[in-house]
Scaffold this active site. Structure first.
Site, mmCIF file in Angstrom:
data_model
loop_
_atom_site.group_PDB
_atom_site.id
_atom_site.type_symbol
_atom_site.label_atom_id
_atom_site.label_comp_id
_atom_site.label_asym_id
_atom_site.label_seq_id
_atom_site.Cartn_x
_atom_site.Cartn_y
_atom_site.Cartn_z
ATOM 1 N N LYS A 15 19.182 -68.412 -8.764
ATOM 2 C CA LYS A 15 20.443 -68.198 -9.500
ATOM 3 C C LYS A 15 21.393 -67.319 -8.679
ATOM 4 O O LYS A 15 22.571 -67.625 -8.529
ATOM 5 C CB LYS A 15 20.163 -67.497 -10.855
ATOM 6 N N ARG A 90 19.819 -64.655 -22.088
ATOM 7 C CA ARG A 90 18.371 -64.772 -21.940
ATOM 8 C C ARG A 90 17.657 -64.836 -23.277
ATOM 9 O O ARG A 90 16.436 -64.962 -23.313
ATOM 10 C CB ARG A 90 17.840 -63.534 -21.204
ATOM 11 N N ARG A 128 11.255 -62.116 -1.312
ATOM 12 C CA ARG A 128 12.690 -61.794 -1.298
ATOM 13 C C ARG A 128 12.956 -60.399 -0.725
ATOM 14 O O ARG A 128 12.244 -59.450 -1.002
ATOM 15 C CB ARG A 128 13.256 -61.857 -2.713
ATOM 16 N N ARG A 162 12.772 -55.567 -4.199
ATOM 17 C CA ARG A 162 12.890 -55.105 -5.578
ATOM 18 C C ARG A 162 11.544 -54.620 -6.124
ATOM 19 O O ARG A 162 10.513 -55.211 -5.824
ATOM 20 C CB ARG A 162 13.424 -56.250 -6.457
ATOM 21 N N ARG A 173 7.237 -61.334 -15.755
ATOM 22 C CA ARG A 173 8.616 -61.850 -15.864
ATOM 23 C C ARG A 173 8.611 -63.340 -16.188
ATOM 24 O O ARG A 173 9.434 -63.824 -16.959
ATOM 25 C CB ARG A 173 9.373 -61.589 -14.555
HETATM 26 P P1 AP5 Z 1 17.399 -65.588 -5.899
HETATM 27 O O1 AP5 Z 1 18.652 -66.333 -5.678
HETATM 28 O O2 AP5 Z 1 17.403 -64.118 -5.657
HETATM 29 O O3 AP5 Z 1 16.743 -65.952 -7.331
HETATM 30 P P2 AP5 Z 1 17.131 -65.537 -8.812
HETATM 31 O O4 AP5 Z 1 17.059 -66.762 -9.645
HETATM 32 O O5 AP5 Z 1 18.412 -64.768 -8.815
HETATM 33 O O6 AP5 Z 1 15.880 -64.637 -9.157
HETATM 34 P P3 AP5 Z 1 15.793 -63.220 -9.873
HETATM 35 O O7 AP5 Z 1 14.430 -62.694 -9.565
HETATM 36 O O8 AP5 Z 1 16.960 -62.346 -9.511
HETATM 37 O O9 AP5 Z 1 15.876 -63.607 -11.364
HETATM 38 P P4 AP5 Z 1 15.451 -62.769 -12.549
HETATM 39 O O10 AP5 Z 1 16.052 -63.534 -13.643
HETATM 40 O O11 AP5 Z 1 14.009 -62.507 -12.653
HETATM 41 O O12 AP5 Z 1 16.054 -61.300 -12.230
HETATM 42 P P5 AP5 Z 1 17.362 -60.538 -12.711
HETATM 43 O O13 AP5 Z 1 17.815 -59.661 -11.632
HETATM 44 O O14 AP5 Z 1 18.320 -61.482 -13.324
HETATM 45 O O15 AP5 Z 1 16.296 -66.279 -4.951
HETATM 46 C C1 AP5 Z 1 14.963 -65.815 -4.918
HETATM 47 C C2 AP5 Z 1 14.412 -65.942 -3.500
HETATM 48 O O16 AP5 Z 1 14.310 -67.315 -3.150
HETATM 49 C C3 AP5 Z 1 15.290 -65.294 -2.414
HETATM 50 O O17 AP5 Z 1 14.470 -64.704 -1.456
HETATM 51 C C4 AP5 Z 1 16.070 -66.460 -1.814
HETATM 52 O O18 AP5 Z 1 16.399 -66.254 -0.458
HETATM 53 C C5 AP5 Z 1 15.098 -67.611 -2.001
HETATM 54 N N1 AP5 Z 1 15.775 -68.881 -2.281
HETATM 55 C C6 AP5 Z 1 16.804 -69.082 -3.139
HETATM 56 N N2 AP5 Z 1 17.169 -70.389 -3.164
HETATM 57 C C7 AP5 Z 1 16.325 -71.014 -2.305
HETATM 58 C C8 AP5 Z 1 16.177 -72.384 -1.894
HETATM 59 N N3 AP5 Z 1 16.972 -73.342 -2.369
HETATM 60 N N4 AP5 Z 1 15.207 -72.679 -1.004
HETATM 61 C C9 AP5 Z 1 14.368 -71.695 -0.496
HETATM 62 N N5 AP5 Z 1 14.476 -70.390 -0.847
HETATM 63 C C10 AP5 Z 1 15.430 -70.057 -1.730
HETATM 64 O O19 AP5 Z 1 16.765 -59.630 -13.898
HETATM 65 C C11 AP5 Z 1 15.872 -58.587 -13.601
HETATM 66 C C12 AP5 Z 1 15.510 -57.813 -14.865
HETATM 67 O O20 AP5 Z 1 16.698 -57.237 -15.459
HETATM 68 C C13 AP5 Z 1 14.887 -58.646 -16.006
HETATM 69 O O21 AP5 Z 1 13.496 -58.800 -15.816
HETATM 70 C C14 AP5 Z 1 15.242 -57.779 -17.220
HETATM 71 O O22 AP5 Z 1 14.394 -56.654 -17.300
HETATM 72 C C15 AP5 Z 1 16.643 -57.278 -16.885
HETATM 73 N N6 AP5 Z 1 17.698 -58.215 -17.374
HETATM 74 C C16 AP5 Z 1 18.572 -58.927 -16.594
HETATM 75 N N7 AP5 Z 1 19.385 -59.696 -17.353
HETATM 76 C C17 AP5 Z 1 19.030 -59.455 -18.646
HETATM 77 C C18 AP5 Z 1 19.477 -59.957 -19.900
HETATM 78 N N8 AP5 Z 1 20.456 -60.879 -19.961
HETATM 79 N N9 AP5 Z 1 18.874 -59.494 -21.021
HETATM 80 C C19 AP5 Z 1 17.892 -58.586 -20.979
HETATM 81 N N10 AP5 Z 1 17.401 -58.067 -19.808
HETATM 82 C C20 AP5 Z 1 17.960 -58.503 -18.669
HETATM 83 MG MG MG Z 2 18.943 -62.761 -9.228
#
Ligand code: AP5
Ligand code: MG
Length: 225
Positions: A15, A90, A128, A162, A173
């Protein structure tokens, strides 16, 4: 009508990677609730403690807190032409809140699900690394930097991992995602606003699908043009 692009997908689906490309190329702001919460967690107060513990456990921050964050951020001037939501909504309550916000702002919602099978997600998350200066996202398996552990654009900045990207935390997660967030896919499907893209391909191939989806929607919205 301006657009809210909702990027959906499991932890590590890509994402953030796609949101950064969309931001760069469509000039719409990327709003990542995960990034905003991580930045807020660096302060020294009780809210920061609470966010750190929730994120470290792989659980969700409260709907109320995240709702306020999104409301506040999307009311800023740079969101007037639309914006990209990365990691929000979410939960059902958050999706309902977004409907209200979209109606108030006169925005249309388009949900895009980046679909990646679970066996790929562990390497995506645990591999990552990101640049503390520009936020560029790398991966030691799939997108290594030119020099080990340094950003290509900021060679003096050491890449960071992270705290929630360990195998144990990723497992929690993924469970949280399956229980709380995956059901929203049905909700957006049911309202005819869900698009699925195959997230196992290269970031550029995925981006090219996103571009097609968004262009088609503009054509459908302006059939007389
Ligand atoms: P990346 O693009 O970083 O993936 P992502 O989908 O953004 O993954 P996240 O881990 O950030 O998602 P998440 O939802 O768990 O975390 P968030 O920060 O939102 O890509 C991942 C890796 O793959 C990278 O190394 C990249 O280089 C590689 N990659 C990408 N595309 C690729 C491809 N096509 N081919 C090969 N490699 C590729 O949330 C974290 C925490 O915050 C949550 O657990 C929660 O505690 C809190 N939180 C956030 N939002 C909310 C909400 N709305 N409500 C409540 N709590 C929340
Ligand atoms: Mg992310």
């Amino acid at each position: 009508m301006s657009k809210i692009i909702v990027l959906m997908g499991a932890p590590g689906a890509g994402k953030g990677t796609q949101a950064r490309l969309l931001q760069e190329r469509l000039h719409l702001p990327q709003i990542s609730t995960g990034d905003i919460l991580r930045a807020r967690a660096e302060q020294q107060d009780s809210l920061a403690d609470e966010i750190r513990s929730v994120q470290a456990e792989g659980k969700l921050a409260s709907d109320d807190l995240v709702g306020r964050v999104v409301q506040e951020r999307t009311s800023q001037e740079d969101c007037r032409q639309g914006y990209i939501l990365d990691g929000f909504p979410r939960t059902t309550a958050q999706a309902e809140m977004l409907e209200g916000l979209a109606a108030k702002q006169g925005n249309d919602i388009s949900a895009i699900f980046v679909d990646v099978p679970s066996e790929l997600l562990e390497k995506r998350t645990t591999g990552r690394r990101s640049c503390p200066v520009c936020g560029e996202i790398y991966n030691i398996y799939f997108k290594p930097p030119k020099v080990d552990n340094a950003c290509d654009q900021h060679p003096n900045a050491l890449l960071e991992q992270r705290a929630d990207d360990t195998p144990e935390k990723v497992r929690v997660r993924l469970e949280t995602y399956a229980r709380e967030t995956a059901p929203l896919l049905d909700y957006y499907q049911g309202t005819g606003r869900l698009h699925r893209v195959d997230g196992t391909r290269s970031p550029e191939e995925i981006y090219s699908d996103l571009e097609k989806i968004l262009n088609n929607e503009v054509v459908r919205a302006n059939p007389a043009d």
